[in-house]
Each structure stands twice: as C-alpha cells, then as structure tokens.
Design a protein around this motif. Sequence first.
Motif, PDB file in Angstrom:
ATOM      1  N   GLN A 209     -55.971   0.202 -32.436  1.00  0.00           N
ATOM      2  CA  GLN A 209     -57.116  -0.649 -32.127  1.00  0.00           C
ATOM      3  C   GLN A 209     -56.830  -1.376 -30.802  1.00  0.00           C
ATOM      4  N   THR A 210     -57.893  -1.649 -30.059  1.00  0.00           N
ATOM      5  CA  THR A 210     -57.702  -2.313 -28.770  1.00  0.00           C
ATOM      6  C   THR A 210     -58.413  -3.664 -28.739  1.00  0.00           C
ATOM      7  N   ARG A 211     -57.875  -4.541 -27.904  1.00  0.00           N
ATOM      8  CA  ARG A 211     -58.452  -5.860 -27.693  1.00  0.00           C
ATOM      9  C   ARG A 211     -58.349  -6.218 -26.215  1.00  0.00           C
ATOM     10  N   ASP A 212     -59.123  -7.214 -25.825  1.00  0.00           N
ATOM     11  CA  ASP A 212     -59.094  -7.769 -24.469  1.00  0.00           C
ATOM     12  C   ASP A 212     -58.434  -9.144 -24.593  1.00  0.00           C
ATOM     13  N   PHE A 213     -57.208  -9.270 -24.114  1.00  0.00           N
ATOM     14  CA  PHE A 213     -56.428 -10.495 -24.307  1.00  0.00           C
ATOM     15  C   PHE A 213     -56.545 -11.395 -23.080  1.00  0.00           C
ATOM     16  N   VAL A 214     -57.008 -12.631 -23.288  1.00  0.00           N
ATOM     17  CA  VAL A 214     -57.175 -13.583 -22.191  1.00  0.00           C
ATOM     18  C   VAL A 214     -56.366 -14.836 -22.495  1.00  0.00           C
ATOM     19  N   HIS A 215     -55.628 -15.321 -21.490  1.00  0.00           N
ATOM     20  CA  HIS A 215     -54.718 -16.449 -21.691  1.00  0.00           C
ATOM     21  C   HIS A 215     -55.489 -17.752 -21.826  1.00  0.00           C
ATOM     22  N   VAL A 216     -54.991 -18.646 -22.656  1.00  0.00           N
ATOM     23  CA  VAL A 216     -55.687 -19.895 -22.944  1.00  0.00           C
ATOM     24  C   VAL A 216     -55.856 -20.757 -21.695  1.00  0.00           C
ATOM     25  N   SER A 217     -54.928 -20.694 -20.750  1.00  0.00           N
ATOM     26  CA  SER A 217     -55.092 -21.480 -19.526  1.00  0.00           C
ATOM     27  C   SER A 217     -56.283 -20.988 -18.714  1.00  0.00           C
ATOM     28  N   ASP A 218     -56.513 -19.679 -18.710  1.00  0.00           N
ATOM     29  CA  ASP A 218     -57.687 -19.145 -18.026  1.00  0.00           C
ATOM     30  C   ASP A 218     -58.968 -19.529 -18.756  1.00  0.00           C
ATOM     31  N   VAL A 219     -58.919 -19.570 -20.073  1.00  0.00           N
ATOM     32  CA  VAL A 219     -60.087 -19.993 -20.854  1.00  0.00           C
ATOM     33  C   VAL A 219     -60.426 -21.455 -20.566  1.00  0.00           C
ATOM     34  N   ALA A 220     -59.408 -22.306 -20.498  1.00  0.00           N
ATOM     35  CA  ALA A 220     -59.642 -23.717 -20.192  1.00  0.00           C
ATOM     36  C   ALA A 220     -60.293 -23.879 -18.823  1.00  0.00           C
ATOM     37  N   GLU A 221     -59.858 -23.084 -17.870  1.00  0.00           N
ATOM     38  CA  GLU A 221     -60.467 -23.140 -16.536  1.00  0.00           C
ATOM     39  C   GLU A 221     -61.918 -22.674 -16.578  1.00  0.00           C
TER      40      GLU A 221
END
Length: 313
Positions: A209-221
């Motif tokens: 299975q695949t996912r798109d992983f995004v770092h929490v610091s980028d999400v906060a920005e």
Amino acid sequence: MTGGAGFVGGHVVASLVATGARVRVLDDFSTGSMDNLCHARTLGLADADIRAVDIAALEGQQEIRDWRPSVVVHLAANAAFARSIRDPYLDARINVLGTIGVLAAAASCGAEKVVLASSGGTVYGELPAGAARLAEDAPRTPVSPYGLSKLTADRYAELYRELFGLPHTALALANVYGPGQDPGAGVVAATARAVATGRRPLIYGDGRQTRDFVHVSDVAEAFRRAVNAPPCATVNIGTGIETRIADVVAEVCRCFGVPTTPRYAPERPGEVTRICLDNRRAAELLGWRPTVGLVEGIAGVVDTLRAPEPAGA
C-alpha cells in the motif's frame, strides 16, 4: 484554535505565535497534551489562553463566541482511523457535530474565515488505477467512517460559505508524521516506537500500500500561510510522492541500524491501497511547497527516540 494541544495543533500554534499572532487554544485534552504546547509557551503563548473545553459541546462553542477571533483554525478531530471503525458514532460526534458547532460559532461572532483540517488521505478514497495523483477536483468516495466524517465536515464548511457567507480554507492533509506523534496515529511513529522498544514492527496487509507522507513542520507552515492568505476552499497539502508502507518500515529500521523483520497482520477494513496528492494548488494559492524529505524526516523521528549512550561509553 481548536485541537491546539494535539500533535499537529501544537506545531501550528507555535508557528502562529512565532509570527506575533495571539492564539487561544481550545482542547478537551482527551488526546492532546500540554507537552505539545511547550514550544508555543516558550514563544509567548499565555497559559490563560489555553482552555480545556469540548468543542462539540455548547461550552466550547461559547468560548469562540466570547473571544470573537478574526480567524478560527479548526483542528479538533478524531484522527484515529481505527477508532472510527470501532466507534463511528463517536467519530461523527467529534468530526461532524464538532465542526458544525465551530462553524456556527464562527459565523455568529463575525469571524473573517475558518481554516480547517481535512483529510487528503481518506476523503478522496482510492487513487484510480493509472492515476499518479489526486487533485482537489477529484471525485470524493471515502471508504471508512473517518473519511466520511471528514468529507461531511468539508461539506458543512461549503454550506456555511454559501448560506451564511463564512469563507473557509480546508487543508486536505496527506499522511502527517514527525517527532512526538502518537504511535497509534501513523506508520512512521508506530514503527519507530516498536523498534526503539525492541519489538518487530507491524505491517497491515502486504506492505505494498502507498501513502503520501508530509512532515508536520511543513503542515504547520501550510496552516500559517492559510491563516494569512485569502480563503481558497480546498487545498491539498502533500508531497506528491507515493511511497510504499514496506519501504517506510525498511527506512526506519535502517536508521536504527537493525534488520527489517516486520510482522504481518490482515489488512484493516476501510483502508485504501494508494494515496498521493497533487500539491500544485498549494503552490499557486499559498506559495507553499514541502521542504522536508521523507528520509530526512524519518531520521528526525528516530533521533528523538534513540536511547542515549550510557555515561562513559
């Protein structure tokens, strides 16, 4: 901000406080923690602006009306996929009724807009065969109670814009990860915690299975930019990179310097096979792009969990 004491919320609060914004945190602390607000408090978040309330109850909604914020950031949610399968009623109470209450309070107190967290990992459903990424105009066919409740919350935000003139931006988040995440909330955190405590990591299904992983610091920005940008309906916040679960587990093990020997369990009902988000709209409307690569981000998670060297070693 609702849900400000959560994993993502704590990072968003710190990002906003660092730019001089006054933030009031509303959280029932059922899953949130004061530990997640430590950084924001050192930056100037006042203890008086941390309120322990349930946003799905009238008291939480009254807090918003009394404070009359210019922007409401709505992060409070049941974010546990497995919990939504076990207790869809609770999931709906928090994600749907809670969101309705927040929207109603924001509209009644004259807020300029609401910025809310949607779920790019679940509201779209399955990535179609042959497709590389999901854009914001893709069909939305969730296959889990969590995905359905988050989609319903998005629809209510759209209705409040149309009926009551309340603008909003919904950030459709990919699979968020980073240091401090609850091990039950994602494969990076779960695998890192398992290896750090001497256990074999667990993979549901075959790991392809695949996912798109995004770092929490980028999400906060992304949230910081959305707060300061004109409202723009739905915006995907992801990397646009599709990664297999088995490869994530292998990378965590590599960072710890241990062999990759996972355990396998049956695939969980309601999980999609592939997720990957098109993030071009975020670049166009928010000027946002991810900055933390997955290998770098996993290394950061592992560093926070690695046992310290014994004294004199």
